[in-house]
Motif scaffolding. Sequence first.
Motif, PDB file in Angstrom:
ATOM      1  N   THR A 115     -26.984  42.103  16.755  1.00 48.29           N
ATOM      2  CA  THR A 115     -28.008  41.353  17.478  1.00 48.29           C
ATOM      3  C   THR A 115     -28.123  39.930  16.938  1.00 48.29           C
ATOM      4  N   MET A 116     -28.128  39.795  15.627  1.00 45.95           N
ATOM      5  CA  MET A 116     -28.232  38.453  15.031  1.00 45.95           C
ATOM      6  C   MET A 116     -27.046  37.587  15.440  1.00 45.95           C
ATOM      7  N   MET A 117     -25.861  38.154  15.375  1.00 45.25           N
ATOM      8  CA  MET A 117     -24.675  37.371  15.713  1.00 45.25           C
ATOM      9  C   MET A 117     -24.652  37.051  17.202  1.00 45.25           C
ATOM     10  N   TRP A 118     -24.962  38.028  18.032  1.00 43.57           N
ATOM     11  CA  TRP A 118     -24.945  37.805  19.474  1.00 43.57           C
ATOM     12  C   TRP A 118     -25.953  36.727  19.876  1.00 43.57           C
ATOM     13  N   ASP A 119     -27.140  36.767  19.285  1.00 42.93           N
ATOM     14  CA  ASP A 119     -28.145  35.750  19.590  1.00 42.93           C
ATOM     15  C   ASP A 119     -27.631  34.353  19.235  1.00 42.93           C
ATOM     16  N   TYR A 120     -27.003  34.226  18.078  1.00 42.91           N
ATOM     17  CA  TYR A 120     -26.445  32.932  17.694  1.00 42.91           C
ATOM     18  C   TYR A 120     -25.340  32.503  18.668  1.00 42.91           C
ATOM     19  N   LEU A 121     -24.415  33.410  18.956  1.00 42.14           N
ATOM     20  CA  LEU A 121     -23.260  33.068  19.795  1.00 42.14           C
ATOM     21  C   LEU A 121     -23.679  32.677  21.210  1.00 42.14           C
ATOM     22  N   THR A 122     -24.656  33.374  21.773  1.00 38.13           N
ATOM     23  CA  THR A 122     -25.092  33.021  23.134  1.00 38.13           C
ATOM     24  C   THR A 122     -25.758  31.653  23.139  1.00 38.13           C
ATOM     25  N   GLY A 123     -26.569  31.366  22.135  1.00 35.06           N
ATOM     26  CA  GLY A 123     -27.192  30.051  22.052  1.00 35.06           C
ATOM     27  C   GLY A 123     -26.171  28.941  21.847  1.00 35.06           C
ATOM     28  N   ALA A 124     -25.218  29.182  20.962  1.00 33.02           N
ATOM     29  CA  ALA A 124     -24.183  28.178  20.695  1.00 33.02           C
ATOM     30  C   ALA A 124     -23.333  27.939  21.939  1.00 33.02           C
ATOM     31  N   ALA A 125     -22.928  29.009  22.601  1.00 34.24           N
ATOM     32  CA  ALA A 125     -22.096  28.868  23.797  1.00 34.24           C
ATOM     33  C   ALA A 125     -22.839  28.088  24.879  1.00 34.24           C
ATOM     34  N   ASP A 126     -24.107  28.369  25.043  1.00 33.25           N
ATOM     35  CA  ASP A 126     -24.868  27.650  26.058  1.00 33.25           C
ATOM     36  C   ASP A 126     -25.024  26.172  25.693  1.00 33.25           C
ATOM     37  N   SER A 127     -25.181  25.888  24.420  1.00 29.82           N
ATOM     38  CA  SER A 127     -25.359  24.493  24.005  1.00 29.82           C
ATOM     39  C   SER A 127     -24.082  23.671  24.180  1.00 29.82           C
ATOM     40  N   LEU A 128     -22.939  24.317  24.241  1.00 27.86           N
ATOM     41  CA  LEU A 128     -21.676  23.605  24.396  1.00 27.86           C
ATOM     42  C   LEU A 128     -21.291  23.363  25.853  1.00 27.86           C
ATOM     43  N   ARG A 129     -21.990  24.008  26.775  1.00 26.86           N
ATOM     44  CA  ARG A 129     -21.723  23.786  28.194  1.00 26.86           C
ATOM     45  C   ARG A 129     -22.042  22.336  28.503  1.00 26.86           C
ATOM     46  N   ASN A 130     -21.117  21.651  29.166  1.00 25.85           N
ATOM     47  CA  ASN A 130     -21.297  20.220  29.397  1.00 25.85           C
ATOM     48  C   ASN A 130     -20.980  19.779  30.833  1.00 25.85           C
ATOM     49  N   VAL A 131     -20.858  20.741  31.733  1.00 28.23           N
ATOM     50  CA  VAL A 131     -20.632  20.434  33.148  1.00 28.23           C
ATOM     51  C   VAL A 131     -21.745  21.086  33.960  1.00 28.23           C
TER      52      VAL A 131
END
Length: 133
Positions: A115-131
Amino acid sequence: MTTDSEYTRADSFFEAVGGEQTFRRLVTAFYRGVAADPPLRALYPEEDLAGATDRLTLFLIQYWGGPTTYSRTRGHPRLRLRHVPYAITIAQRDAWLRHMRAALDEIALPPQYDTMMWDYLTGAADSLRNVAE
């Protein structure tokens, strides 16, 4: 004498989940999925995924409390800046997360760490979206 790149906290997430081996398993499983996904694979300009595999592994190891080899060899992570050259859409973010979710399921971390890792990864992935779509 222990160098900064060798130092890890005994109580870190990194140690709790099994150290370097766990992160190598995670990233290997992740890139196995990426390699078989042509639209997502297009985001990785290298001929093979070895460089990307190594960079993500070292980044995650450092982020989760392991050795600081990533920063020592590559400098500050600057995730957004490093991803600016790549057009990252919602669909690509979702594909990235789909393969990362499958990789996490494969390595089967204890639920609280998953859960901790998934929460981080989803937030990071969303923050990198640039289109914008």
